[in-house]
Design an enzyme around this catalytic site. Structure first.
Site, short mmCIF file in Angstrom:
data_model
loop_
_atom_site.label_atom_id
_atom_site.label_comp_id
_atom_site.label_asym_id
_atom_site.label_seq_id
_atom_site.Cartn_x
_atom_site.Cartn_y
_atom_site.Cartn_z
N GLY A 100 33.23 32.10 36.48
CA GLY A 100 33.30 32.36 34.95
C GLY A 100 34.76 33.05 34.52
N ASP A 101 34.45 34.45 34.14
CA ASP A 101 35.30 35.43 33.52
C ASP A 101 35.45 36.52 34.64
OD1 ASP A 101 33.52 36.14 32.38
OD2 ASP A 101 34.11 37.02 30.84
N GLU A 102 35.69 36.45 35.54
CA GLU A 102 35.80 37.72 36.25
C GLU A 102 36.91 37.75 37.34
OE1 GLU A 102 31.86 37.72 38.85
OE2 GLU A 102 31.09 38.38 36.42
#
Length: 180
Positions: A100-102
């Protein structure tokens, strides 16, 4: 013998390509979660043997869902690729996209050096031009071996706790783990 050598070379090349693909995130080009786990274990072992410090930084894009929802997934993907380029631009940092956005960074330094490195990244991101022409911000949690933990899971838990604190105290900030 020439045919055997050619087949061996092809097999070796195919194996190298397969390994690279197995350890690389296809969107960002950074190491993936598997590569991160392997490198974290190796880096911790090396730091323990050398008596050195290792900083683990967890980075999360603030309000990324809003970018995807308002601009669409192709723009969100472009933002992630741009961030990956910023994270990967420094040889001292090993950057990974966990999903994801990690993201995660491994730095061979203590808390102060890691904080300075992350602040430089945050400055570059704030000044960056992103595909959706809006500001992008990140929240970051940092933990350091051996100060905060000596085992991978504990180091990850400390970095995650610091990230959680940063997210819940206004976002767009850095927090170095503190047991308090």
């Amino acid at each position: 013998p020439l045919v055997t050598l050619t087949l061996y070379q092809r097999s070796t090349l195919a194996s190298q390509i397969a390994t690279r693909h197995a350890h690389t995130d296809s969107l960002s080009g950074l190491g993936n979660h598997r590569a991160y786990e392997l490198e974290l274990a190796a880096s911790l072992e090396r730091a323990a043997v050398e008596g050195s410090e290792l900083a683990l930084c967890y980075l999360d894009v603030d309000d990324f869902k809003q970018i995807n929802d308002s601009q669409g997934h192709p723009i969100g993907d472009a933002v992630l690729r741009e961030l990956a380029g910023i994270f990967n631009a420094h040889e001292q940092a090993r950057a990974y996209r966990l999903g994801g956005d990690e993201f995660a960074l491994l730095l061979d330094r203590g808390a102060g050096g890691a904080a300075r490195h992350v602040e430089l990244l945050r400055t570059k991101i704030a000044a960056g031009r992103f595909p959706h022409d809006r500001v992008v911000a990140i929240s970051v949690g940092v933990s350091v071996f051996p100060d905060h933990a000596t085992e991978a899971k504990d180091l990850e838990r400390a970095a995650d706790g610091a990230l959680y604190w940063a997210k819940h105290h206004g976002k767009d900030r850095l927090c170095v783990f503190d047991p308090a």
